[in-house]
Design a protein around this motif. Structure first.
Motif, PDB file in Angstrom:
ATOM      1  N   GLU A  36      55.537  26.993  41.901  1.00  0.00           N
ATOM      2  CA  GLU A  36      55.302  26.334  43.192  1.00  0.00           C
ATOM      3  C   GLU A  36      53.834  26.290  43.629  1.00  0.00           C
ATOM      4  O   GLU A  36      53.443  25.404  44.378  1.00  0.00           O
ATOM      5  N   SER A  37      53.030  27.241  43.211  1.00  0.00           N
ATOM      6  CA  SER A  37      51.608  27.214  43.557  1.00  0.00           C
ATOM      7  C   SER A  37      50.853  28.037  42.524  1.00  0.00           C
ATOM      8  O   SER A  37      51.454  28.762  41.718  1.00  0.00           O
ATOM      9  N   VAL A  38      49.509  27.893  42.537  1.00  0.00           N
ATOM     10  CA  VAL A  38      48.694  28.643  41.584  1.00  0.00           C
ATOM     11  C   VAL A  38      47.411  29.071  42.292  1.00  0.00           C
ATOM     12  O   VAL A  38      46.813  28.304  43.057  1.00  0.00           O
ATOM     13  N   SER A  39      46.998  30.304  42.047  1.00  0.00           N
ATOM     14  CA  SER A  39      45.796  30.856  42.670  1.00  0.00           C
ATOM     15  C   SER A  39      44.664  30.936  41.651  1.00  0.00           C
ATOM     16  O   SER A  39      44.876  30.765  40.441  1.00  0.00           O
ATOM     17  N   LEU A  40      43.461  31.229  42.128  1.00  0.00           N
ATOM     18  CA  LEU A  40      42.318  31.402  41.228  1.00  0.00           C
ATOM     19  C   LEU A  40      42.552  32.560  40.272  1.00  0.00           C
ATOM     20  O   LEU A  40      42.215  32.469  39.084  1.00  0.00           O
ATOM     21  N   ALA A  89      43.914  34.275  34.571  1.00  0.00           N
ATOM     22  CA  ALA A  89      44.746  35.081  33.674  1.00  0.00           C
ATOM     23  C   ALA A  89      45.502  34.254  32.642  1.00  0.00           C
ATOM     24  O   ALA A  89      45.905  34.778  31.599  1.00  0.00           O
ATOM     25  N   GLU A  90      45.702  32.954  32.914  1.00  0.00           N
ATOM     26  CA  GLU A  90      46.503  32.113  32.023  1.00  0.00           C
ATOM     27  C   GLU A  90      45.649  31.419  30.961  1.00  0.00           C
ATOM     28  O   GLU A  90      44.438  31.279  31.111  1.00  0.00           O
ATOM     29  N   ARG A  91      46.331  30.942  29.917  1.00  0.00           N
ATOM     30  CA  ARG A  91      45.659  30.170  28.877  1.00  0.00           C
ATOM     31  C   ARG A  91      45.971  28.688  29.077  1.00  0.00           C
ATOM     32  O   ARG A  91      47.016  28.320  29.600  1.00  0.00           O
ATOM     33  N   THR A 144      41.087  29.466  26.569  1.00  0.00           N
ATOM     34  CA  THR A 144      41.533  28.359  25.726  1.00  0.00           C
ATOM     35  C   THR A 144      42.684  28.771  24.824  1.00  0.00           C
ATOM     36  O   THR A 144      42.584  29.746  24.071  1.00  0.00           O
ATOM     37  N   GLY A 145      43.782  28.031  24.944  1.00  0.00           N
ATOM     38  CA  GLY A 145      44.867  28.167  23.986  1.00  0.00           C
ATOM     39  C   GLY A 145      44.769  27.077  22.941  1.00  0.00           C
ATOM     40  O   GLY A 145      44.897  27.308  21.740  1.00  0.00           O
ATOM     41  N   ILE A 146      44.507  25.850  23.411  1.00  0.00           N
ATOM     42  CA  ILE A 146      44.291  24.695  22.537  1.00  0.00           C
ATOM     43  C   ILE A 146      43.105  23.924  23.098  1.00  0.00           C
ATOM     44  O   ILE A 146      43.015  23.705  24.318  1.00  0.00           O
ATOM     45  N   LEU A 147      42.202  23.494  22.227  1.00  0.00           N
ATOM     46  CA  LEU A 147      41.118  22.589  22.619  1.00  0.00           C
ATOM     47  C   LEU A 147      41.420  21.239  21.998  1.00  0.00           C
ATOM     48  O   LEU A 147      41.325  21.061  20.786  1.00  0.00           O
TER      49      LEU A 147
END
Length: 313
Positions: A179-183, A188-190, A216-219
């Motif tokens: 529902e939402s995403v913070s800085l 923390a995510e890829r 980066t998980g995929i470039l």
């Protein structure tokens, strides 16, 4: 010196060879070679030298080309305006440079109008190559380009035709994002990130200023690949909202606003400046604007056609 010789000179200059110039002129190579000899005598200069299989212009050729090309364009424009341009009967080939994003978002609507208004003409799409856009527009190799990166050129006009917003996209069943995403969550995510060379690095630059470096998980190299990857993984992506809408995946992804507000992404139509436009090019540019405007009405995107800068006329 006559118009045929000037036309021959410009085509040799643009194609860097005699054979392609001959093909476009529907003449034999010996005939074009003879014309080049006449040009060399007229200008008392070699004009071109061969290197690695291509003809490269001398300094003299580089000096005279812009004026000769401009003169040809002006003559062509005058003739076409005096006789009128009839798209319904035209068999002209129009060339448009688009990125993968442009092909997904804008091409369907442009093509629909194009087939209706000019059923006998052809529309050729070339992959967007931003550094080559000014030269290809100036030489007439392409009629227009749609892109997000900015550049300045005395012979090219940039018109903002669409504005979109960048959004964060996540899997509907993401284990940590809902529902939402913070800085902090973005840190923390890829991500599946897209190479900055294609012009979609503005959101990441804003995050960097806020101290957030995306992992980066995929470039990747194609913006349209992001939704499919996100739907099948826990990777996040940051892309224009129009990509999700155009692919019909808005119900299959979480579309989340960025925690850092940003100005809308500007999509620009690049074309020759008005004084160098032929009648077919004017018609084509107006058709592109009309197609994008119809998309804005249907998707709710912001469409504000405006010339942001016009250099050289």
């Amino acid at each position: 010196m006559n118009l045929n010789l000037i036309h021959t000179f410009c085509l040799i200059y643009e194609h860097q060879g005699i054979s392609r110039a001959a093909d476009e002129l529907h003449l034999s190579q010996p005939t074009v070679s003879y014309s080049l000899k006449q040009l060399r005598r007229a200008y008392n200069d070699q004009l071109f030298y061969r290197e690695r299989g291509l003809l490269h212009p001398t300094l003299r050729a580089q000096q005279i080309y812009p004026d000769l090309r401009a003169a040809l364009d002006l003559i062509a424009s005058t003739e076409l305006f005096s006789h009128g341009f009839e798209p319904a009967s035209s068999t002209r080939e129009f060339v448009l440079m688009l990125s993968d994003l442009g092909e997904v978002v804008f091409l369907p609507l442009i093509q629909s109008l194009f087939e209706t208004r000019a059923p006998s003409a052809q529309l050729r799409i070339e992959p967007l190559d931003v550094p080559k856009v000014p030269e290809k527009l100036t030489t007439g190799e392409i009629d227009a380009a749609i892109q997000t990166p900015h550049f300045h050129s005395d012979d090219v006009e940039r018109t903002v035709i669409y504005r979109d917003v960048y959004v964060v996209v996540a899997n509907m069943n993401h284990p940590r994002i809902q529902e939402s995403v913070s800085l902090d969550q973005l840190s923390a995510e890829r991500f599946i990130r897209i190479k900055s060379s294609i012009g979609h690095d503005a959101p990441e630059n804003l995050l960097l200023k806020a101290g957030v470096q995306l992992q980066t998980g995929i470039l990747g190299t194609r913006v349209v690949s992001v939704p499919g990857v996100v739907m099948n993984s826990d990777l996040l992506g940051i892309i224009p909202e129009a990509v999700v809408e155009s692919l019909g995946w808005s119900e299959r992804l979480q579309i989340l606003p960025s925690p850092i507000p940003a100005e809308r992404m500007e999509v620009s139509l690049m074309s020759r400046v008005k004084r160098r436009r032929t009648a077919p090019q004017k018609w084509f540019i107006d058709l592109i604007k009309e197609g994008v405007e119809s998309m804005s009405r249907s998707t709710g995107g912001e469409n504000l056609p405006e010339v942001r800068y016009s250099r050289g006329g």
